[in-house]
Scaffold this active site. Structure first.
Site, mmCIF file in Angstrom:
data_model
loop_
_atom_site.group_PDB
_atom_site.id
_atom_site.type_symbol
_atom_site.label_atom_id
_atom_site.label_comp_id
_atom_site.label_asym_id
_atom_site.label_seq_id
_atom_site.Cartn_x
_atom_site.Cartn_y
_atom_site.Cartn_z
ATOM 1 N N GLU A 42 0.827 -1.216 0.000
ATOM 2 C CA GLU A 42 0.000 0.000 0.000
ATOM 3 C C GLU A 42 0.857 1.260 0.000
ATOM 4 O O GLU A 42 0.534 2.233 -0.674
ATOM 5 C CB GLU A 42 -0.932 0.010 1.226
ATOM 6 N N CYS A 70 -13.017 0.586 -14.505
ATOM 7 C CA CYS A 70 -13.400 1.997 -14.447
ATOM 8 C C CYS A 70 -12.119 2.838 -14.472
ATOM 9 O O CYS A 70 -11.796 3.546 -13.521
ATOM 10 C CB CYS A 70 -14.213 2.257 -13.178
ATOM 11 N N CYS A 121 -17.280 0.235 -19.552
ATOM 12 C CA CYS A 121 -18.576 0.115 -18.863
ATOM 13 C C CYS A 121 -19.302 -1.194 -19.194
ATOM 14 O O CYS A 121 -19.995 -1.751 -18.330
ATOM 15 C CB CYS A 121 -19.461 1.311 -19.189
ATOM 16 N N CYS A 150 -18.616 -3.704 -16.699
ATOM 17 C CA CYS A 150 -18.691 -3.244 -15.303
ATOM 18 C C CYS A 150 -19.936 -3.795 -14.607
ATOM 19 O O CYS A 150 -21.048 -3.654 -15.122
ATOM 20 C CB CYS A 150 -18.722 -1.717 -15.271
ATOM 21 N N CYS A 187 -24.919 3.046 -12.254
ATOM 22 C CA CYS A 187 -23.915 4.117 -12.352
ATOM 23 C C CYS A 187 -24.562 5.415 -12.853
ATOM 24 O O CYS A 187 -25.029 5.505 -13.990
ATOM 25 C CB CYS A 187 -22.791 3.687 -13.277
HETATM 26 S S1 SF4 Z 1 -20.421 1.976 -15.488
HETATM 27 FE FE1 SF4 Z 1 -19.745 3.622 -14.183
HETATM 28 S S2 SF4 Z 1 -18.502 2.631 -12.619
HETATM 29 FE FE2 SF4 Z 1 -18.734 1.202 -14.284
HETATM 30 S S3 SF4 Z 1 -16.955 1.525 -15.596
HETATM 31 FE FE3 SF4 Z 1 -18.595 2.798 -16.386
HETATM 32 S S4 SF4 Z 1 -18.267 4.756 -15.396
HETATM 33 FE FE4 SF4 Z 1 -17.130 3.264 -14.223
#
Ligand code: SF4
Length: 360
Positions: free
Chosen positions: A42, A197, A204, A207, A213
């Site tokens: 970290e 992201c 997206c 995601c 989102c």
């Molecule tokens: S949907 Fe939203 S959280 Fe997911 S990758 Fe796209 S911008 Fe990022």
């Protein structure tokens, strides 16, 4: 609170299920996971990419497999292994924290957020990562990746380092940190930011949070997180003096423990060339014979740019020379292992290759 209208259970399920299939499980610090390994990684990962950190982490763990061994090392040795990673106060704090954990906690990291945050170099997010990733103790984290994911999912306006945005992001990070499976959840949030992201060009369609989102729904992903207000950094300048002895070893001196390049070995510096002769005589007892300046180059810090002009010096030892002091050394890359700031080690390499020689 309007931004917290996403059900926590659903949020965890989406994130943790994604992690099980796609998250990173083979990072070096995830193997034989321990508070020591998580803490070390970290600290290294602050302001630094994973791919850059991996070889440094492996070198450190090989040389210091336990916190006790790190605590007993000299700061010079730690700085030497750290050289090139930048932000050297991290190396100094790493060393101090290792000594405190060794002496006061019998080599075991404390398991409370408050005690962890009292250790040098450990902020709230790093403490949260140590607790959640290595001890399964629920504690939120808010590193750069998590800030980006939360800013987009909940459309948090403003630069994440600004007080209002940061407060809001910590509230969200705390609210969504689960009591169960906190290790998988925390790693998942970091991985989502790093792998899906991403800063530019987020993926997206891959995601798990796409349906909730807000930035995506608003079609304004590029507005989140808010940009850092632009300020132009001041420019400072300095001359770095390359003073070699007859064996082609170069004079280095240890810098004060705090400030820029604190505790590292560096070339002597001069602010004005017109002061060169006096400086060499008064500070080192050296008599200047000739000097030659090379084209300058820029090295940037967080708060300013430094224009560096390398100057090759030929000097002889005066009757009262002061080279043999403990904070000065004749340095050769092949024989000395010291922590040098990046521009200094680059100059040392150029000098060793014969790129900085007297021009006729
Ligand atoms: S949907 Fe939203 S959280 Fe997911 S990758 Fe796209 S911008 Fe990022």
């Amino acid at each position: 609170m309007t931004n917290m209208n996403v059900n926590t259970k659903k949020f965890h399920r989406l994130v943790v299920n994604w992690y099980k299939k796609h998250g990173r499980k083979n990072l070096p610090w995830q193997q034989g996971i321990s508070p020591y390994r998580v803490w070390l990684s970290e600290i290294m990962l602050q302001q630094t990419q994973v791919t850059t950190v991996i070889p440094y982490f492996e070198k450190f763990i090989k040389r210091f497999p336990t916190i006790q061994q790190l605590a007993k090392a000299t700061l010079d040795e730690v700085n030497h292994l750290w050289a090139g990673l930048g932000y050297y106060s991290r190396a100094r704090n790493l060393h101090k924290t290792a000594q405190i954990v060794h002496q006061q906690y019998n080599n075991k990291f404390p398991s409370s957020l408050q005690e962890l945050m009292l250790l040098p170099g450990i902020g709230r997010s790093t403490a949260g990562a140590i607790l959640s990733l290595s001890m399964e103790i629920p504690a939120p984290i808010l590193d750069g990746n998590v800030k980006r994911v939360l800013s987009r999912v909940f459309a948090i306006a403003g630069w994440p380092e600004e007080r209002a945005a940061q407060k809001r992001l910590w509230e969200l990070a705390t609210y969504y940190t689960p009591a169960q499976q906190v290790k998988a959840y925390t790693q998942a949030m970091m991985d989502l930011g790093a792998m899906v992201c991403t800063k530019s060009n987020p993926q997206c369609i891959h995601c798990p949070l796409i349906k909730i989102c807000q930035a995506r729904q608003l079609n304004q992903i590029n507005l989140f997180p808010g940009r850092k207000p632009k300020i132009s950094l001041p420019i400072k300048s300095t001359y770095l003096l390359i003073i070699a002895n007859s064996e082609q070893a170069v004079l280095l001196e240890k810098r004060a423990p705090v400030g820029i390049w604190g505790g590292l070995w560096s070339l002597p510096e001069c602010q004005e060339l017109k002061d060169l002769k006096t400086l060499l005589k008064q500070r080192y007892g050296l008599l200047l014979k000739k000097h030659q300046a090379y084209p300058n180059f820029r090295h940037s810090f967080t708060h300013f740019h430094l224009e560096i002009t390398p100057v090759l010096i030929e000097a002889s030892l005066g009757p009262k020379h002061q080279i043999a002091e403990t904070n000065r050394i004749w340095y050769k890359e092949t024989t000395n292992q010291l922590g040098l700031p990046k521009p200094v080690s680059q100059l040392m390499r150029r000098y060793a290759k014969g790129e900085l020689t007297w021009q006729k």
